[in-house]
Design an enzyme around this catalytic site. Sequence first.
Site, PDB file in Angstrom:
ATOM      1  N   ASN A 273       0.898  -1.299   0.183  1.00  0.00           N
ATOM      2  CA  ASN A 273      -0.015  -0.036   0.129  1.00  0.00           C
ATOM      3  C   ASN A 273       0.771   1.158   0.250  1.00  0.00           C
ATOM      4  OD1 ASN A 273      -2.423   1.504   0.267  1.00  0.00           O
ATOM      5  ND2 ASN A 273      -2.033   1.814   2.340  1.00  0.00           N
ATOM      6  N   HIS A 275       0.610   5.152   1.354  1.00  0.00           N
ATOM      7  CA  HIS A 275      -0.204   5.987   2.511  1.00  0.00           C
ATOM      8  C   HIS A 275       0.759   7.637   2.541  1.00  0.00           C
ATOM      9  CE1 HIS A 275      -2.934   6.835   5.529  1.00  0.00           C
ATOM     10  NE2 HIS A 275      -1.845   7.464   6.211  1.00  0.00           N
ATOM     11  N   SER A 302       4.509   6.931   2.489  1.00  0.00           N
ATOM     12  CA  SER A 302       5.216   5.652   2.864  1.00  0.00           C
ATOM     13  C   SER A 302       4.779   4.402   1.933  1.00  0.00           C
ATOM     14  CB  SER A 302       4.655   5.346   4.333  1.00  0.00           C
ATOM     15  OG  SER A 302       5.174   6.346   5.353  1.00  0.00           O
ATOM     16  N   ASP A 311      -3.028   0.759   8.237  1.00  0.00           N
ATOM     17  CA  ASP A 311      -1.437   1.260   7.978  1.00  0.00           C
ATOM     18  C   ASP A 311      -0.409   0.851   8.952  1.00  0.00           C
ATOM     19  OD1 ASP A 311      -2.813   2.574   5.828  1.00  0.00           O
ATOM     20  OD2 ASP A 311      -3.403   4.234   6.955  1.00  0.00           O
TER      21      ASP A 311
HETATM   22  C1  GAR Z   1      -2.571   8.497  -2.620  1.00  0.00           C
HETATM   23  O1  GAR Z   1      -2.209   9.664  -2.432  1.00  0.00           O
HETATM   24  C2  GAR Z   1      -2.428   7.557  -1.738  1.00  0.00           C
HETATM   25  O2  GAR Z   1      -1.310   7.577  -0.887  1.00  0.00           O
HETATM   26  C3  GAR Z   1      -3.784   7.606  -0.926  1.00  0.00           C
HETATM   27  O3  GAR Z   1      -4.839   7.904  -1.856  1.00  0.00           O
HETATM   28  C4  GAR Z   1      -4.042   8.642  -2.996  1.00  0.00           C
HETATM   29  C5  GAR Z   1      -4.567   7.767  -4.305  1.00  0.00           C
HETATM   30  O4  GAR Z   1      -4.197   8.499  -5.232  1.00  0.00           O
HETATM   31  N1  GAR Z   1      -3.982   6.304  -0.283  1.00  0.00           N
HETATM   32  C6  GAR Z   1      -4.539   6.340   0.903  1.00  0.00           C
HETATM   33  O5  GAR Z   1      -4.890   7.384   1.632  1.00  0.00           O
HETATM   34  C7  GAR Z   1      -4.837   5.084   1.610  1.00  0.00           C
HETATM   35  N2  GAR Z   1      -4.861   5.098   3.163  1.00  0.00           N
HETATM   36  P1  GAR Z   1      -4.469   8.026  -6.862  1.00  0.00           P
HETATM   37  O6  GAR Z   1      -5.880   7.408  -7.012  1.00  0.00           O
HETATM   38  O7  GAR Z   1      -4.045   9.174  -7.716  1.00  0.00           O
HETATM   39  O8  GAR Z   1      -3.509   6.905  -6.777  1.00  0.00           O
END
Ligand code: GAR
Length: 355
Positions: A273, A275, A302, A311
């Site tokens: 994942n 985060h 991360s 997480d």
């Molecule tokens: C990313 O910034 C990721 O870190 C976050 O969602 C976004 C997805 O962007 N993830 C979380 O918050 C998970 N807890 P994307 O759809 O443009 O890849």
Amino acid sequence: MPQGYLSSIEEVAAAREDLGREGRKLVLTNGAFDLLHVGHVRYLREAAALGDCLVVAINGDDSVRELKGEGRPVNGVEDRAEMLCALEFVDRVVVFEDRRATGVIEAIQPHIYTKGGDYTADSLIDEEKALLDRLGIQIEILSLVPGKSTSETLKQMSVGKDAVKKVAVLGSGKGSNAEAMMRASAEGRLGGEVALILTDVPDAGILDHAEAFGVPGIVIDPGTTKKGRLTDAAIKEILDRLQAASIDIVVLAGFMRIVREPLLSAFEGRILNVHPSLLPKYPGLRAVERAIEAGDSVAGCSVHLIDSGMDTGEILRQEEVPVESGDTPEVLQARINDAEHRAYPEVVAELLAAL
Ligand code: GAR
């Protein structure tokens, strides 16, 4: 209907009537059984012990290919039937061509229907569960033997060892990380290919990126309106899709549902994942907003392995970015996203190389 070791559904339905009259019970189970192993043998022996006549319904070759992917079944339908009939506790084998067993259950109307233990009664598809309830068929979920599965056996035999390693991306949002992953794959920087995109959101931007790169994009019904949750059936469908596409590594990128068993065990050490915080700071929701609210001067992302916590899995890489004065959550999120797009494909490439 092929001859030989296969019975027709009509013959089995007639046998069920005879057994019923004698107060005896017909047990039905189904599956591909395309590479017989000890897990199957123990499961079928247990199923047989529940009644007086065990009938195994096997998927035809086309539906095995559809369910399990190219290269399957390992053995064709006649050979599979012959092997199953050689087991002393298997009484009959029938073949069915649908992906689902609903038709064969309705035609045979067994007294008892059994499934392997990566299912729970709740994870049977609604249509199947409704049919079983309507016909008053007893449902028995039998435990599977850990580590004894067809995919595990194939892995041990190193079938496909030299094949291209495959990555699936699960996301709920705009899909910029999925895009970065597919770009890395297209430019030969991933050491594998993105072979599947799964989302729980029918109009998510991630599907547009999938289409642009010619990668299959599939919407999974989460089965519930509860935020962040997936029903057992949805988890099962995700697992089936990943296994059918022979996925090696699962990459979560903004997937806003909790991934849990049996998915975690099936891909242990192979679900990642990203985060948008420097974990263990700010796990869960609103990580970027919380960094700004706290007045942090440094934020970041991360990449970590997934475990059953929120997480909390092992951190494989972190990238720092500065928080500038006057940053809005959107501006900081975009800076973090840039860092994610650099770091995430590199970590996936390292993990693929180590497989
Ligand atoms: C990313 O910034 C990721 O870190 C976050 O969602 C976004 C997805 O962007 N993830 C979380 O918050 C998970 N807890 P994307 O759809 O443009 O890849």
